[in-house]
Design an enzyme around this catalytic site. Structure first.
Site, short mmCIF file in Angstrom:
data_model
loop_
_atom_site.label_atom_id
_atom_site.label_comp_id
_atom_site.label_asym_id
_atom_site.label_seq_id
_atom_site.Cartn_x
_atom_site.Cartn_y
_atom_site.Cartn_z
N SER A 145 -1.37 8.33 2.97
CA SER A 145 -1.73 7.18 2.32
C SER A 145 -2.31 6.63 4.01
O SER A 145 -1.33 7.27 5.03
CB SER A 145 -1.65 6.21 1.59
N TYR A 158 5.95 1.26 -3.22
CA TYR A 158 4.46 2.34 -2.44
C TYR A 158 4.33 2.85 -1.06
O TYR A 158 4.51 3.76 -0.38
CB TYR A 158 2.90 1.84 -2.74
#
Length: 262
Positions: A145, A158
């Site tokens: 990401s 995350y």
């Protein structure tokens, strides 16, 4: 219709929808037989398999729940055996996680890291061991990401998982290079998928003024980056994180310059 001459075998985790599905189909069109895994959408996985078969390639489908990481190695081994080899692994399975740092429970922390980091580690280790034994090299791509590179407030677990996967990618690249295995990451920005609440939306019709491209990305644009990284053209690329974000990461300095004193 794809070429039926065997190019190789690829496993794409969480390929029942979104980036995983787009990648599985793109790799099938590039000549790979595909191992498909799903967590909660068996019908989506069947749909991916049908598209792979329409491309003229063989598909194998297995359930994979990376919240139980002990199942990861067996699933990769089972798929590789069914595909009669393994040349490519795309670690796409992932879980979002939001919550203030001070309120994040150990259970939530472990849940995100077990899927995004520990599960990816175990899948990659199982795949790499098979590639080393086969002696023909291979390709591993970890889908991280933009938050592999920059923090996001309210997403401590995350960000930690994606940052960890980014550095794991580099360590793997160093250690596996002697075996002819390249390891890279693709770091998407906002992509029109279920995780971002924009699944089946034309991203060109979604306004994102904070992104230079002015829109979210499409899952097929991430699949194209992954397809390149597993191709012969990328044989000299390893340990790299390819950011595909429409210019999002370029905006920090821009935002700072536009802030005005009270």
């Amino acid at each position: 219709m794809g070429d039926n001459t065997r190019t190789g075998a690829a496993i794409v985790t969480a390929s029942d929808s979104g980036i995983g599905k787009a990648t599985a189909v793109a790799l099938a069109n590039a000549g790979y037989d595909i191992g498909i895994t799903w967590h909660s959408d068996d019908e989506g996985a069947k749909g991916t398999a049908e598209e792979v078969q329409r491309a003229g390639r063989h598909a194998e489908v297995r359930h994979l729940d990376l919240s139980r990481p002990d199942t990861a190695r067996a699933t990769i081994d089972d798929l590789a055996a069914a595909l009669k080899g393994l040349d490519v692994l795309v670690n796409n399975a992932g879980r979002g996680g939001a919550g203030a740092f001070l309120q994040t429970s150990l259970e939530d922390w472990n849940d995100v890291l077990s899927v995004n980091l520990t599960g990816a580690f175990l899948c990659a280790q199982a795949a790499a061991r098979r590639m080393v034994t086969a002696g023909s090299g291979g390709r591993i791509v970890n889908v991280t990401s933009v938050h592999e590179h920059v923090p996001l407030e309210g997403s401590s677990a995350y960000c930690a998982s994606k940052g960890g996967l980014g550095l794991l990618t580099k360590v793997m690249a160093l250690e596996l290079a002697e075996h002819g295995i390249t390891v890279n990451a693709v770091a998407p920005g906002e992509i029109a998928t279920e995780m971002t609440g924009n699944e089946d939306v034309d991203p060109r019709r979604v306004d994102r003024r904070g992104i230079p491209a002015g829109r979210p990305g499409n899952a097929h644009e991430i699949a194209a980056a992954i397809t390149y990284l597993v191709s012969p053209a990328a044989a000299y690329t390893t340990g790299h994180s390819m950011v595909v974000d429409g210019g999002l990461l370029l905006m920090a300095a821009q935002a700072n310059a536009k802030l005005k004193p009270d």
